[in-house]
Design an enzyme around this catalytic site. Structure first.
Site, PDB file in Angstrom:
ATOM      1  N   GLU A 167      47.439  40.733   3.822  1.00 43.75           N
ATOM      2  CA  GLU A 167      46.891  41.631   4.828  1.00 43.75           C
ATOM      3  C   GLU A 167      45.892  40.758   5.586  1.00 43.75           C
ATOM      4  O   GLU A 167      44.801  40.475   5.073  1.00 43.75           O
ATOM      5  CB  GLU A 167      46.186  42.832   4.199  1.00 43.75           C
ATOM      6  CG  GLU A 167      45.650  43.786   5.255  1.00 43.75           C
ATOM      7  CD  GLU A 167      44.817  44.924   4.682  1.00 43.75           C
ATOM      8  OE1 GLU A 167      44.895  46.043   5.227  1.00 43.75           O
ATOM      9  OE2 GLU A 167      44.084  44.699   3.700  1.00 43.75           O
ATOM     10  N   ASP A 194      45.164  42.469  -0.441  1.00 44.99           N
ATOM     11  CA  ASP A 194      44.331  43.324   0.388  1.00 44.99           C
ATOM     12  C   ASP A 194      43.210  42.496   1.014  1.00 44.99           C
ATOM     13  O   ASP A 194      42.567  41.684   0.337  1.00 44.99           O
ATOM     14  CB  ASP A 194      43.746  44.438  -0.485  1.00 44.99           C
ATOM     15  CG  ASP A 194      42.821  45.356   0.273  1.00 44.99           C
ATOM     16  OD1 ASP A 194      43.298  46.045   1.194  1.00 44.99           O
ATOM     17  OD2 ASP A 194      41.619  45.377  -0.058  1.00 44.99           O
TER      18      ASP A 194
END
Length: 706
Positions: free
Chosen positions: A384, A348
């Protein structure tokens, strides 16, 4: 507890390690003046004894205690200066979770004592209230486990079909899973769910965060929960909220059972991990672990050390620039691979991990350490590729060995099918693996993780049903969530009984899925998109742990599910859709036709000016079965059928003239998003014959390779 013995122990391994006779406790606390180990009773409620750790080796405080067994609850109190203006926030009145805890007993119970300062005053004040009754306790676990010789599938990216799912959301309402285990790791590993994934064609399930996380206080006060889980407090502990086996170590075994069941079925398990920040928030956040152990090292602080750098939008950023924090991250990752047997990670806000003192640097310590690590360098690493800081959007810039969520693919494919102008040139790049992003770095098409939808944003059903977000259930007056969704409702916002609109929406969903699974790169499907799942226009359902986010297994779009299964099978059966190498655009010796050719509806090859015409919303794509460079596992040259793809993003019917004979003599229609059941009377066509392609539809023809 009255007869407890304390031996010096060892500074490594960090955490609580049970050797069968006792437990070695080790805690890094760089600037601490003293550390106390607190042991609790069997139900983790009552603090029974405090043990002052007197041994300290290289900033690690440690002790070995004979007779301690798995299931023992514990925590730490760390002493040192409380000088927030200097970044020092020690407060021994606050019980602290072990950063290396392999299990955590329960959830945070919000109370003012969880804060190092007095609530109602600024963070420079000092609070003396004991927080222990309200803090989850760390738990000693038995790490032994019988994997029964089950090996990881080791599926190549080339053959991967990734399914992004939420443990609870995927299983919570499934009628064939026992109600007592729904929403848990056990439900995920249940034969019913395993069979579903196998029949769908999934090769890897990418789980939204399962590291122990907390529900934010503002959400709890609004009667909501942190459903997504991007609020980690324990980087080694599987979250207890998904455990049906108890919270004193049972969650660890249950997670391993799930992974073993997945691996037996040939399905990999990838974890969405959040090493960019923790649940302790900014200077006004609670003191639960890292903040009270070594705030200066664990977090990125501003020049005024009272405050935190926030590249994540959550209040703080973990400091991957410092060795001991980097070690925590690497130890955690290796633990999940070596002890929990997961197959990879999706990071993330990965750009935050690449930040040096100021800028994003893809040669940073974090990436360098992973590349040289013999364990981590061999698993799937998915970025990401952005954060919320300046210069944080880094799509295409991650180093070799990494794959990336390709946000440019998502945006382009959405725009193409809703009929935006000037999309052909970019569309061609995206469906061929985004060579403009990855080719110059000696990466392959599999560097691109292609997706149309993900947990963050509209579901596929909502993408074709709403022009605007509808997030009022979140309690933020619809201010949260993305405003520019590249969506279209086709005439009515939300639900409708208009048969024309429903037909078009269904076709557009098939168009998106067909594009996804026939593009070069690695496809990622959002769980439930194949079933027609809706969130009623909520594009930021991070706090909706209820029927809005859970898959509704009682109302399944069976036609869409069958169509998706066919698409995945088509991709798996034909290597032309999952090439190892980039298209060359050159003639292939066996046919004279190029490995890929782009054609106009009149059958002629596209010229440079055609790519720039705003009105153009359709094209034909020839994929040469002789142009798949490489050999199979037996060393044989890969030869596939050839395919002709006809894409019409225009609202009206377009007549496509099939190309000349060198591309293929006879063609068979194998897929048509305007005719999902392939009920048309005419299925076979000859070269240079004219074929009608319905408005907003995608037709696929196949021929034997000449």
């Amino acid at each position: 507890m009255d007869k407890i013995e304390v031996h010096p122990g060892s500074p490594y391994p960090l955490g609580a390690y049970w050797d069968g006779k006792g437990v070695n406790f080790a805690l890094f606390a760089g600037q601490a003046l003293a550390v106390e180990l607190c042991l609790f009773n069997q139900d983790c409620k009552t603090e029974e004894v405090r043990i002052k750790l007197v041994e300290r080796t290289s900033y690690v405080w440690h002790a070995y205690i004979p007779g301690i067994k798995p299931g023992q609850c514990y925590g730490y109190r760390v002493y040192g200066p409380f000088k927030p203006a200097l970044g020092l926030r020690y407060n021994p009145n606050k019980l602290l979770i072990d950063p290396y805890a392999k299990a955590i007993s329960g959830a945070v119970e919000w109370h003012d004592s969880l804060f190092g300062y007095r609530m109602g005053e600024d963070d420079l004040s000092y609070d003396e209230t004991d927080s222990a009754p309200f803090v989850p306790k760390s738990v000693v676990v038995d790490q032994s486990y019988d994997w029964e010789g089950v090996q990881a599938p080791n599926t190549s990216y080339l053959s991967s079909i990734i399914y992004e799912a939420h443990v609870r959301g995927l299983t919570m309402t499934h009628p064939d899973i026992p109600e007592s285990i729904r929403g848990s790791y056990a439900a995920l590993g249940h034969p019913v769910m395993i069979d579903y994934l196998i029949n769908l064609g999934i090769t890897a399930i990418e789980l939204m965060p399962v590291h122990q996380f907390i529900n934010d206080r503002p959400l709890v006060e609004r009667g909501l929960k942190n459903y997504w889980g991007y609020n980690t407090i324990g980087f080694f502990a599987p979250d207890t909220k998904y455990s049906s086996s108890g919270v004193f170590g049972g969650q660890v075994k249950e997670f391993k059972d799930m992974v073993k069941a997945m691996h037996k079925a040939g399905i990999e398990v990838i974890l969405d991990v959040v090493y960019n920040h923790t649940a302790e928030g900014n200077h006004l956040g609670p003191t639960l672990s890292f903040k009270g152990i070594d705030n200066v090292e664990y977090y990125r602080l501003t020049e005024d050390k009272r405050y935190y750098m926030d590249y994540t939008g959550t209040g703080n950023t973990l400091n991957a620039y410092f060795p001991n924090v980097l070690r925590l991250m690497m130890d955690s990752l290796r633990y999940w691979v070596q002890e929990m047997h997961v197959d990879g990670f999706r990071f993330d806000l990965a750009s935050a991990l690449a930040r040096g003192l100021n800028e994003v640097n893809m040669l940073s310590s974090f990436f360098s350490v992973i590349h040289q690590d013999p364990v981590l360098s061999q698993v799937k690493l998915i970025a990401e590729p952005w954060d919320v800081g300046e210069g944080g959007y880094q799509v295409g810039n991650f180093p070799p060995g990494w794959t990336e969520w390709n946000g440019k693919y998502r945006d382009c494919i959405r725009d193409f099918w809703r009929g935006e102008d000037s999309m052909l040139a970019e569309f061609a790049l995206r469906v061929t693996g985004s060579p403009d992003l990855y080719r110059d770095d000696n990466r392959r098409p599999t560097a691109s993780i292609n997706f149309i939808t993900a947990h963050d944003g509209f579901t596929l059903q909502d993408l074709v049903s709403y022009n605007e977000k509808h997030n009022y259930d979140n309690g933020e007056d619809n201010r949260d969530g993305e405003d520019h969704n590249r969506s279209c409702n086709y005439g009515v916002e939300g639900d409708t009984d208009d048969p024309g609109i429903l037909k078009l929406r269904a076709r557009q969903k098939r168009n998106f899925l067909t594009t996804l699974f026939l593009s070069q790169g690695v496809p990622m499907l959002l769980a439930g998109d194949e079933l027609g799942r809706t969130q009623r226009g909520n594009n930021n359902a991070y706090c909706q742990d209820n029927e809005l986010s859970w898959i509704d297994w009682a109302h399944v779009d069976q036609e869409l599910l069958d169509f998706t299964r066919r698409l995945i099978r088509l991709r798996k059966d034909h290597p032309v859709f999952r090439r190892r190498t980039w298209f060359q655009g050159k003639p292939v010796m066996e046919t004279g036709a190029r490995d890929i050719a782009w054609l106009l509806p009149d059958g002629k090859e596209m010229q440079e000016h055609n790519w720039k015409e705003d009105f153009a919303k359709s094209l034909g794509v020839f994929l040469n079965g002789h142009g798949v460079i490489g050999r199979d596992h037996l060393g044989r040259k890969i030869i596939d059928n050839s395919f002709y793809l006809m894409l019409n993003a225009h609202h009206g019917v377009i007549q496509f003239k099939l190309p000349e004979i060198r591309f293929g003599r006879t063609w068979t229609k194998i897929l048509d998003t305007a005719d999902p059941g392939l009920k048309a009377k005419v299925m076979n066509f000859n070269y240079e014959q004219t074929v009608s392609v319905e408005g907003r539809s995608f037709m696929v023809l196949m021929t034997k390779t000449i």
